[in-house]
Every structure is written in C-alpha cells, then in structure tokens.
Enzyme design. Sequence first.
Site, PDB file in Angstrom:
ATOM      1  CG  ASP A   1      -2.140   0.760   1.155  1.00  0.00           C
ATOM      2  OD1 ASP A   1      -2.444   1.252   0.053  1.00  0.00           O
ATOM      3  OD2 ASP A   1      -2.845   0.893   2.185  1.00  0.00           O
ATOM      4  CG  HIS A   2      -0.870   4.753   0.738  1.00  0.00           C
ATOM      5  ND1 HIS A   2      -1.324   5.770  -0.061  1.00  0.00           N
ATOM      6  CD2 HIS A   2      -1.951   4.259   1.387  1.00  0.00           C
ATOM      7  CE1 HIS A   2      -2.629   5.888   0.102  1.00  0.00           C
ATOM      8  NE2 HIS A   2      -3.028   4.989   0.961  1.00  0.00           N
TER       9      HIS A   2
ATOM     10  CG  HIS B   1      -5.357   7.577   4.688  1.00  0.00           C
ATOM     11  ND1 HIS B   1      -4.387   8.120   3.880  1.00  0.00           N
ATOM     12  CD2 HIS B   1      -5.812   6.479   4.032  1.00  0.00           C
ATOM     13  CE1 HIS B   1      -4.244   7.362   2.801  1.00  0.00           C
ATOM     14  NE2 HIS B   1      -5.100   6.366   2.864  1.00  0.00           N
ATOM     15  N   GLY B   2      -7.656   7.558   8.494  1.00  0.00           N
ATOM     16  CA  GLY B   2      -7.854   7.796   9.920  1.00  0.00           C
ATOM     17  C   GLY B   2      -9.305   8.112  10.233  1.00  0.00           C
TER      18      GLY B   2
HETATM   19 ZN   LIG Z   1      -4.805   4.559   1.800  1.00  0.00          ZN
END
Ligand SMILES: [Zn+2]
Length: 291
Positions: free
Chosen positions: A81-82, A190-191
């Site tokens: 991811d990322h 995100h979060g």
């Molecule tokens: Zn993400």
Amino acid sequence: MRARLDEIVASALQQGSAVPAFTCYDFTTAMAVVSAAEESGRGVILLVAPKTAATPNGLRLITALRGLADAAAVPVSVQLDHASDLDVILAAVAAGADSVLADGSSLPYEDNIALVRQVRAELTARGRADVVLEAELGGLAGDEDRAFGEGAEGDAAGNDSIGLTDSAQVEDFVAQTGAQLLAVAVGNVHGKYKGKPELRWEVLQDIAVRTHIPLVLHGASGIPGEELVKAPAMNVGKVNFNTELRTGVLSTLETETAAHRADGENLQGLLARWNDSAKDFAASALAMLTR
Ligand SMILES: [Zn+2]
C-alpha cells in the site's frame, strides 16, 4: 488461491460489487480476513503498509501473507500500500506482493506520473510486468497507520482541507502512467473523520466517466455502509479499510487481556478473540460491499 488484484476487482464490479482491502500489520489479522472471505465466498485484498514493508520482518510478513493467499479457498491478492520508495517496492514484490500502490500523490502532478512510470519500468526490467499497479491522484488527508481524535495533536487535516482529485487530469494521468487502478480523493480521508464524512459523489461521477479503469476508495472507515454501497455504480471496485479494523482489535484486547492473563496467561485464547474481532469486521465489510 492467489489471484491478480485487477481480476478480483473486475469480477466484483461485473457483479455490481466492490472488493474490500484490509491493512494487515500481523498474521493473526490476515488469517481472520481470509477466513471471513472464505466464509462469504468472495475475494479479498490483503494490504501491507509501507512502514511495515520497510523492515526485514515486514518483508517476511509479505511472504507469509502470500502463502496465506496461495492456500486460500477464495481469490486473494497481496498489495503493498502507498509506496513511493523504489527499493521498498522492489523488495516487497520480490517477497511476494503481487500489486503495488505506487503513490506519488503528494508530489507535483508530473512527478507523480514519473514515479508510476519508473516503478513500471523497473518492474518490467526485472521480468515483473505482471505486478498490478494502482496509482493515486489527489491528496488524501490523514495518516494511514494512526488515527487521532477530533482536535488531537497530530491529526493531519479536517475533512474540509482535502485536495480533491482533479477530474480534468484523470484521462491524461491514466494514459501516461498506465495505472491499472486509480485511488481517488473525493472527501475520503485516512484515519478518523472529523464530523460526518461528506463524500463528493459528483466528483466521483465526473472521474468515473473519464476513465475505464476501476477506482479505489481509501479511508473507508467511518463512511456509512449506505453510502459505500453506491460506490460500485461509479466504478469503485476496491475499498480500503484500516482504522475501524484497528479500533475493533484494540477494543477487544482492552476488554479481554486481563481475563486471559488471569486464565493462565492464555495468549492463545486472547489471539482467538483478536481473530474474532478482525473476522467480524471483515465479514461486515464484505457483506456491505456485496450485491
Ligand atoms: Zn490509503
């Protein structure tokens, strides 16, 4: 069985569904996610965070997840991811990741394109043209691995300070990068969300008509299910979950640890509760996104 990420996503979209992807920091969570997928008869994506992959044992986790995918009764793909660090990407692929989010979304537009192209070129040069590449256009606020409450120090941004994906760039970006999936910023973060998440459906719709490749929604934790179910109609074929899964596991550990400590230091029993928590969440996400 292990399957290509783009094929898992395409087959879900054909049925009007999206595939959930879950960040796995550990093997217990990954086993729980795969169990939930097997019980639902649906494919699933196991995500490995770049900070995890950037350690020697993180690469071993990728190899372990790859083994889990191979042994699964349903299609499973392991995605890094990322990632923007080429060394981490190549190491993760060598360790067993079959898909990568080559994430240049924090870079200027041309540099974002250059990063994805470079990742593609380096993989091809190593005989790994089979690796599926996701790219990201638009800046997602928040931290992938840590969530902070409203107003807490470290919270990256509110819902109102997000760089939305510029739909006018989508066609060119996809053509130039050759990305097979596109992560978009349409009000998702995100979060934890500050207040009620407001997904910009009109932006998503505008993006969807400009490219044929499947779209990816990151930061799905906190977006109500009745909202998420609308996403596949706009060609969103993959939805990433992380925060809610962590919340559930942490709450379970908080309430179960003392009893299991008292019960003869029963780590095995505690891990079983961890499994139950992650599996329940994965099952609910699978059900939510499935038609
Ligand atoms: Zn993400």
